[in-house]
Each structure stands twice: as C-alpha cells, then as structure tokens.
Design a protein around this motif. Sequence first.
Motif, mmCIF file in Angstrom:
data_model
loop_
_atom_site.group_PDB
_atom_site.id
_atom_site.type_symbol
_atom_site.label_atom_id
_atom_site.label_comp_id
_atom_site.label_asym_id
_atom_site.label_seq_id
_atom_site.Cartn_x
_atom_site.Cartn_y
_atom_site.Cartn_z
ATOM 1 N N VAL A 1 0.783 -1.184 -0.058
ATOM 2 C CA VAL A 1 -0.007 -0.151 0.040
ATOM 3 C C VAL A 1 0.941 1.205 -0.072
ATOM 4 N N HIS A 2 0.487 2.130 -0.870
ATOM 5 C CA HIS A 2 1.468 3.440 -1.087
ATOM 6 C C HIS A 2 0.299 4.620 -0.853
ATOM 7 N N GLY A 3 -0.308 4.572 0.187
ATOM 8 C CA GLY A 3 -1.411 5.514 0.474
ATOM 9 C C GLY A 3 -2.759 5.182 -0.294
ATOM 10 N N ARG B 1 -4.671 8.445 -1.619
ATOM 11 C CA ARG B 1 -3.986 9.303 -2.606
ATOM 12 C C ARG B 1 -2.692 9.592 -2.394
ATOM 13 N N HIS B 2 -2.017 10.025 -3.376
ATOM 14 C CA HIS B 2 -0.415 10.479 -3.371
ATOM 15 C C HIS B 2 -0.459 11.669 -2.857
ATOM 16 N N THR B 3 -0.483 11.671 -1.280
ATOM 17 C CA THR B 3 -0.291 12.812 -0.622
ATOM 18 C C THR B 3 0.565 12.603 0.566
ATOM 19 N N ALA C 1 5.107 5.216 2.767
ATOM 20 C CA ALA C 1 4.628 6.358 2.551
ATOM 21 C C ALA C 1 4.834 7.070 1.109
ATOM 22 N N PRO C 2 3.868 7.873 0.746
ATOM 23 C CA PRO C 2 4.149 8.557 -0.429
ATOM 24 C C PRO C 2 5.160 9.916 -0.141
ATOM 25 N N TYR C 3 6.103 9.998 -0.909
ATOM 26 C CA TYR C 3 7.247 10.967 -0.853
ATOM 27 C C TYR C 3 8.132 10.590 0.478
ATOM 28 N N LEU C 4 7.859 9.232 0.678
ATOM 29 C CA LEU C 4 8.882 8.926 1.957
ATOM 30 C C LEU C 4 8.623 9.663 3.154
ATOM 31 N N LEU D 1 13.251 1.986 -7.505
ATOM 32 C CA LEU D 1 13.138 2.528 -8.904
ATOM 33 C C LEU D 1 11.997 2.486 -9.386
ATOM 34 N N HIS D 2 11.477 3.878 -9.469
ATOM 35 C CA HIS D 2 9.863 3.817 -9.951
ATOM 36 C C HIS D 2 9.877 3.132 -11.333
ATOM 37 N N PRO D 3 8.962 2.273 -11.584
ATOM 38 C CA PRO D 3 8.652 1.489 -12.737
ATOM 39 C C PRO D 3 8.565 2.847 -13.994
ATOM 40 N N GLY E 1 9.816 -0.540 -6.261
ATOM 41 C CA GLY E 1 9.241 0.529 -7.195
ATOM 42 C C GLY E 1 7.898 0.972 -6.872
ATOM 43 N N ASP E 2 7.697 2.372 -6.516
ATOM 44 C CA ASP E 2 6.656 2.924 -6.221
ATOM 45 C C ASP E 2 5.841 3.272 -7.659
ATOM 46 N N VAL E 3 4.644 2.743 -7.344
ATOM 47 C CA VAL E 3 3.581 2.934 -8.454
ATOM 48 C C VAL E 3 2.480 4.093 -8.263
ATOM 49 N N ASP E 4 3.111 5.370 -8.526
ATOM 50 C CA ASP E 4 2.171 6.539 -8.128
ATOM 51 C C ASP E 4 0.950 6.584 -8.758
ATOM 52 N N ALA E 5 1.034 6.041 -10.086
ATOM 53 C CA ALA E 5 -0.004 6.332 -11.067
ATOM 54 C C ALA E 5 0.295 5.294 -12.152
#
Length: 401
Positions: free
Chosen positions: A49-51, A53-55, A88-91, A204-206, A384-388
């Motif tokens: 889980v990465h939040g 929303r990306h906030t 967490a988004p943005y660490l 490494l963001h995909p 790899g964080d998938v924000d979108a």
Amino acid sequence: MRQALAGFAELLGRYNARATFPVTAAALGRHPAVLRDLLRCAPAVELAVHGHRHTDLAALSDAEQAAEIGQAMALFRANGIPFVGFRAPYLRWNDRLLAALEGAGLWYDSSQCLLWPVIDEDALAPEQREGLQLLCDFCQPRPAEAFPALPFWINNLLEIPVSLPDDELLVERLRLRDGTRLAAVWGAALELCHRRGELFVLQLHPERFPLCAGALEALLQRARGLRPSVWLASLRDVTVWWREKRALHVELTPRGAEEWEVVAEGPGRGVLLVRGTAGEVESTPWGQGYRMVSQRRFTLRAEDRPCVGISSAAPLELLQFLADQGYVLEVSDRAAGYSVYLDRDAFSPPDMLPLLEEIEAAPGPLVRWARWPGGAGSALAITGDVDALTVWDYLVRPFEG
Ligand SMILES: [Zn+2]
C-alpha cells in the motif's frame, strides 16, 4: 506503464529476483486489471500500500491518517489484491503514522531512508547540489556511515529502511541519465552494504524502468557475483524471515575444560556461523572470519563462553536488536568468562552501528546465526513505487487531495 511493469517483471524473472511495488490505492482502483495481470504473470512480485491518494501523510491529523490508510486497504481488498506492507508517499512519515499502520494490522513499513556515501558532492554542479539538498531536507535520510541499513522493530511493525540514492535523486535531481554511471553508483552502494552484511532496498519507480533497465541489470549481475551470496527478497520475504528467526536458539553447555557443547534449534533456513574456535566440527569458510557449520549439535574448544554476555541493566530493545542480528545472548552481571561482554543501560538507533562494530572487532571466539537465511551474506530488495498507472493518473494526482 503496463509495458514498463511487464519489462521490469521480465528482467526480475531472468535473475530470480523478487520485488515489491507499493501502489497508490486510487490508481489501483482505476486500473485493477493491470495489477492483477502483473501478479498473475510475475509471482515474485508483491504489491504494498502506497497511500490512498499520493499525498503527504505526515501533514495530516491522526483521524485523517487513519482514514487514508483504511480507505487504501479497503480498495486493495475490494479488488482482491493481497498486501501486508506500506510505503508512505514521498517517504514522508511520522511516529503517529507508524502507530496507525501498526494499528491497522500492517506487517511492515518501508518509509524511512538512509543515504549511502556514493555521490561525490565536490563534483556536483550548483544546481545538482541544490537538488540533493532539497531531497535531504524533504526526506531527511540518515547517513549510512552512522546507521546500519537493517530492518528494526517498532513494536509489532517492522521498519525496513530504503537505500538512497534512488532513481528520483539520480535522474531528476542530479540529472544523471547515463546507464553506466547509474550502474556505477548503485553498484558502489551495494558493495558497501554487502561488506557490512546489510540490506539494500533499491527504489526504482517503474515509469523510469526504460531509462534504468541497464543499470538494474548491472546491479543484479553484480549481486550475483558477490560472496557470501546476496539474498534477493521482497519486503514481505524480509518481514517473514525477521519473524521466523525469533525461533532460532542456541544452548551452550560446558563439557570439561574449555570445551562447549553447542545445541542449535530453529528453522532450517537458519545458518550457524563460528569464528575463532577450534573443534572437531566440520565447517566451510563463509566470510568476515566466520565458518559455516551445517551440524546442529557439536562441541567446540574455547576458553570463554563463545557468545555475547550482556548486563541485566540492558533495555529489552537492545536484546531484541542483537538477537535480530543473529547473536547468541546471555544475560549476566559477570563480565568475566564471556568472549564478548556488553554493559549498557540505554539503547537508541545511533548505538546500532557502533555496537555491531564492537562485537565484530572483539577477538574472542563466537557462535552466532547468519543474519540472512540460507547462508547469504547480505540482502537486496528491489522496490518500485507506482504512483500512477496512466498519464491520466499523473494529471489527476495533484487534484485528488
Ligand atoms: Zn510515490
């Protein structure tokens, strides 16, 4: 993005590597089929889980944090996506957030970060130096010269720190676009990490996979060549092992003058190491002066008890930390008769690295468990964080809040 994820998973598959992709739940909710396909085709990939929303969750109140986590977990569940961890988004994290994650039943968090000393700051242009400074101000990484890159318990939540520099820092802030140079930076960090037997959590963001694929492959090749081996794990694998190793146990019983019977018990993945002792036991060289023993019952010759003695004033967190590293501990207020003895009545994260160095530098014989399973000398977790998942998701991201 679908293509980048597929390429990423294909490369991991060729190296038998495992990976964790933390995904923003709002993006998952819009494209669940992409992620379900990924999990079906790449069983070595774990989603976290990465939040919702990306906030910046650290900026929210307790109730808002709990709502974000609850909504995100509900969306994962509604879409049939398994998860046990969080980033967490943005660490951006704080203690309240970690408590909320634990309260929600999550197993691990991977939001704290540390920076390996592999960037030559003197060689940076002013705008690159500014980019590095901005990131340090924002994420506040701990310097790897002073803190170990190791998981640690915060109550029942395992914190697994991310290793920087990540792709964001190198590609966006330092404007490094050359695959060979990216590979050199990550390779140098991996070597430092391996020398200390720690865990390199690559970020490494995909979406940058097409640019960084060569560097990732070079890193995996370098990991493959290191001895003792590097354990390739997902963050879930790391957490499972950190729980499993609680069952590792060693009993030392004196058998005549300067002779000890060693009886070891616990999961089969645990590997017993010995150093500085003579005995009849069969062993093979491992690294850092240790030899690997496959027997679980044997005798050793050593003048003092070949384990770490520790005073009864030591806080429980210290005992937990040392046990997590594989050391065999005995609480005693008599320093005499131990190969290594620690008399401490306090413990905090800045003590971790000096303590490990003190134990490893002590000359006495020692029996211990390897920190990683299967005799590995260090570990590498690709994340790899998938924000979108689409350009559309990127466009709506700022408006979701
Ligand atoms: Zn993110």
